[in-house]
Design a protein around this motif. Structure first.
Motif, PDB file in Angstrom:
ATOM      1  N   SER A  52      43.103  48.120  41.337  1.00  0.00           N
ATOM      2  CA  SER A  52      43.385  47.057  40.371  1.00  0.00           C
ATOM      3  C   SER A  52      42.222  46.830  39.421  1.00  0.00           C
ATOM      4  N   VAL A  53      41.068  47.397  39.723  1.00  0.00           N
ATOM      5  CA  VAL A  53      39.892  47.209  38.886  1.00  0.00           C
ATOM      6  C   VAL A  53      39.706  48.436  38.010  1.00  0.00           C
ATOM      7  N   ASN A  54      39.778  48.238  36.696  1.00  0.00           N
ATOM      8  CA  ASN A  54      39.647  49.390  35.803  1.00  0.00           C
ATOM      9  C   ASN A  54      38.179  49.780  35.636  1.00  0.00           C
ATOM     10  N   ASN A  55      37.956  50.890  34.961  1.00  0.00           N
ATOM     11  CA  ASN A  55      36.601  51.415  34.827  1.00  0.00           C
ATOM     12  C   ASN A  55      35.689  50.465  34.063  1.00  0.00           C
ATOM     13  N   GLN A  56      36.260  49.742  33.113  1.00  0.00           N
ATOM     14  CA  GLN A  56      35.466  48.799  32.338  1.00  0.00           C
ATOM     15  C   GLN A  56      34.893  47.707  33.232  1.00  0.00           C
ATOM     16  N   VAL A  57      35.725  47.192  34.123  1.00  0.00           N
ATOM     17  CA  VAL A  57      35.271  46.142  35.041  1.00  0.00           C
ATOM     18  C   VAL A  57      34.284  46.726  36.045  1.00  0.00           C
ATOM     19  N   ARG A  58      34.556  47.918  36.525  1.00  0.00           N
ATOM     20  CA  ARG A  58      33.635  48.560  37.473  1.00  0.00           C
ATOM     21  C   ARG A  58      32.255  48.758  36.845  1.00  0.00           C
ATOM     22  N   ASP A  59      32.235  49.199  35.593  1.00  0.00           N
ATOM     23  CA  ASP A  59      30.958  49.382  34.901  1.00  0.00           C
ATOM     24  C   ASP A  59      30.227  48.050  34.738  1.00  0.00           C
ATOM     25  N   SER A  60      30.981  46.991  34.477  1.00  0.00           N
ATOM     26  CA  SER A  60      30.346  45.681  34.297  1.00  0.00           C
ATOM     27  C   SER A  60      29.699  45.195  35.585  1.00  0.00           C
ATOM     28  N   LEU A  61      30.317  45.490  36.720  1.00  0.00           N
ATOM     29  CA  LEU A  61      29.731  45.090  38.001  1.00  0.00           C
ATOM     30  C   LEU A  61      28.412  45.818  38.248  1.00  0.00           C
ATOM     31  N   ASP A 158      26.164  38.338  28.046  1.00  0.00           N
ATOM     32  CA  ASP A 158      26.795  39.470  28.721  1.00  0.00           C
ATOM     33  C   ASP A 158      27.958  39.004  29.594  1.00  0.00           C
ATOM     34  N   LEU A 159      27.770  37.896  30.297  1.00  0.00           N
ATOM     35  CA  LEU A 159      28.840  37.377  31.157  1.00  0.00           C
ATOM     36  C   LEU A 159      30.048  36.927  30.344  1.00  0.00           C
ATOM     37  N   ASN A 160      29.829  36.345  29.178  1.00  0.00           N
ATOM     38  CA  ASN A 160      30.962  35.967  28.323  1.00  0.00           C
ATOM     39  C   ASN A 160      31.835  37.182  28.014  1.00  0.00           C
ATOM     40  N   LYS A 161      31.175  38.286  27.687  1.00  0.00           N
ATOM     41  CA  LYS A 161      31.901  39.524  27.372  1.00  0.00           C
ATOM     42  C   LYS A 161      32.619  40.062  28.600  1.00  0.00           C
ATOM     43  N   TYR A 162      31.940  40.091  29.737  1.00  0.00           N
ATOM     44  CA  TYR A 162      32.518  40.682  30.936  1.00  0.00           C
ATOM     45  C   TYR A 162      33.604  39.797  31.552  1.00  0.00           C
ATOM     46  N   ILE A 163      33.501  38.493  31.384  1.00  0.00           N
ATOM     47  CA  ILE A 163      34.575  37.607  31.858  1.00  0.00           C
ATOM     48  C   ILE A 163      35.859  37.886  31.070  1.00  0.00           C
ATOM     49  N   SER A 164      35.733  38.057  29.767  1.00  0.00           N
ATOM     50  CA  SER A 164      36.914  38.372  28.945  1.00  0.00           C
ATOM     51  C   SER A 164      37.545  39.689  29.371  1.00  0.00           C
ATOM     52  N   GLU A 165      36.719  40.691  29.642  1.00  0.00           N
ATOM     53  CA  GLU A 165      37.240  41.983  30.087  1.00  0.00           C
ATOM     54  C   GLU A 165      37.956  41.857  31.429  1.00  0.00           C
ATOM     55  N   ALA A 166      37.347  41.121  32.351  1.00  0.00           N
ATOM     56  CA  ALA A 166      37.947  40.950  33.675  1.00  0.00           C
ATOM     57  C   ALA A 166      39.243  40.153  33.597  1.00  0.00           C
ATOM     58  N   GLN A 167      39.306  39.179  32.720  1.00  0.00           N
ATOM     59  CA  GLN A 167      40.545  38.408  32.540  1.00  0.00           C
ATOM     60  C   GLN A 167      41.664  39.293  32.019  1.00  0.00           C
ATOM     61  N   ARG A 168      41.354  40.137  31.055  1.00  0.00           N
ATOM     62  CA  ARG A 168      42.372  41.048  30.518  1.00  0.00           C
ATOM     63  C   ARG A 168      42.852  42.028  31.583  1.00  0.00           C
ATOM     64  N   GLY A 170      43.045  41.324  34.749  1.00  0.00           N
ATOM     65  CA  GLY A 170      43.633  40.600  35.872  1.00  0.00           C
ATOM     66  C   GLY A 170      42.762  40.618  37.115  1.00  0.00           C
ATOM     67  N   ALA A 171      41.459  40.834  36.939  1.00  0.00           N
ATOM     68  CA  ALA A 171      40.530  40.879  38.074  1.00  0.00           C
ATOM     69  C   ALA A 171      40.031  39.464  38.353  1.00  0.00           C
ATOM     70  N   ASN A 172      40.845  38.676  39.016  1.00  0.00           N
ATOM     71  CA  ASN A 172      40.548  37.256  39.182  1.00  0.00           C
ATOM     72  C   ASN A 172      39.300  36.995  40.021  1.00  0.00           C
ATOM     73  N   ASP A 173      39.063  37.835  41.021  1.00  0.00           N
ATOM     74  CA  ASP A 173      37.871  37.625  41.839  1.00  0.00           C
ATOM     75  C   ASP A 173      36.604  37.893  41.047  1.00  0.00           C
ATOM     76  N   VAL A 174      36.646  38.872  40.161  1.00  0.00           N
ATOM     77  CA  VAL A 174      35.496  39.167  39.316  1.00  0.00           C
ATOM     78  C   VAL A 174      35.249  38.011  38.349  1.00  0.00           C
ATOM     79  N   VAL A 175      36.318  37.488  37.774  1.00  0.00           N
ATOM     80  CA  VAL A 175      36.194  36.331  36.879  1.00  0.00           C
ATOM     81  C   VAL A 175      35.539  35.163  37.607  1.00  0.00           C
TER      82      VAL A 175
END
Length: 244
Positions: A52-61, A158-168, A170-175
């Motif tokens: 459920s976690v795309n590469n963009q979210v994985r990279d942000s982590l 950076d978190l503002n950007k990554y929160i938006s990516e995670a919201q898109r 659907g990675a609610n735990d990351v948000v």
């Protein structure tokens, strides 16, 4: 002049490597005792599959893990030269918790993190930022507090950007975890701002210019770690990236 600048850069790199990085001896000793009882969000059951976690979210982590490490390590490194209370308390009470929050998520989704070696980072930009911030922070108490303003604004942007990516995605735990980190950074920003004002810098973090002037940041955010060290001075006291 260029020769002198190059020589200064070489000496600075050597100082950073031997004085605050190396094998971790020095500022790491005795700094792990001050753990906070405040908990970061539990995310174990928030999502059921790493697919459920795309590469963009994985990279942000992976990136935020390194950036949270930078915050802790630069604060403790500078603290060895400038005994500003905010640096020590925020690093030991909050940043360790932030690192663990991101680390838990990364492990949950099978993301490989770089081995921790104090002051060493696998991301070139973060390595350069650490070196620059350390060289600034050791100059004076004012510079040390300004480093705090810079780190926290960088973190928030950076978190503002990554929160938006995670919201898109659907990675609610990351948000949830990123929002927790951002609340902590809001509080830390105001702690450093107060420290500067107590040193006589009337406009606090805004003294660094518009990029680091954020009166819109909320204060006393719950859940993200309180601002620490209301005093200033000796013992009292990514997104937009700073350049020397």
């Amino acid at each position: 002049m260029r020769h002198k600048k190059l020589l200064y850069t070489i000496v600075l790199a050597s100082l950073v490597s031997t004085g605050c990085m190396g094998n971790g001896n020095g500022y790491n000793q005795g700094y792990q005792q001050n753990s906070s009882t405040q908990k970061y969000p539990t995310t174990t059951n928030s999502m059921s599959s790493s697919s459920s976690v795309n590469n963009q979210v994985r990279d942000s982590l992976a990136y935020m893990y390194e950036e949270e490490r930078l915050a802790k390590e630069v604060y403790l490194s500078v603290y060895q030269k400038q005994r500003i209370r905010q640096l020590y308390k925020i690093a030991t009470n909050s940043e360790e918790r932030h690192i663990n929050a991101v680390k838990d998520l990364a492990q949950k989704y099978g993301i490989r993190l770089s081995p921790q070696q104090t002051g060493r980072y696998s991301i070139g930009h973060i390595q350069s930022l650490f070196n620059q911030l350390y060289s600034k922070g050791i100059r004076s108490q004012k510079d040390a507090l300004e480093v705090g303003c810079i780190v926290e604004v960088t973190d928030i942007e950076d978190l503002n950007k990554y929160i938006s990516e995670a919201q898109r995605a659907g990675a609610n735990d990351v948000v949830q975890v990123y929002d927790f980190l951002r609340k902590g950074s809001y509080n830390h920003y105001w702690a450093f701002d107060r420290g500067l004002k107590n040193l006589g810098v009337s406009n606090g973090c805004c003294s660094l210019g518009q990029q680091y002037c954020h009166n819109e940041y909320p204060q006393n955010e719950k859940g993200g770690g309180r601002g620490h060290g209301r005093g200033g001075g000796m013992g009292g006291g990514g997104g937009g990236h700073w350049r020397q």
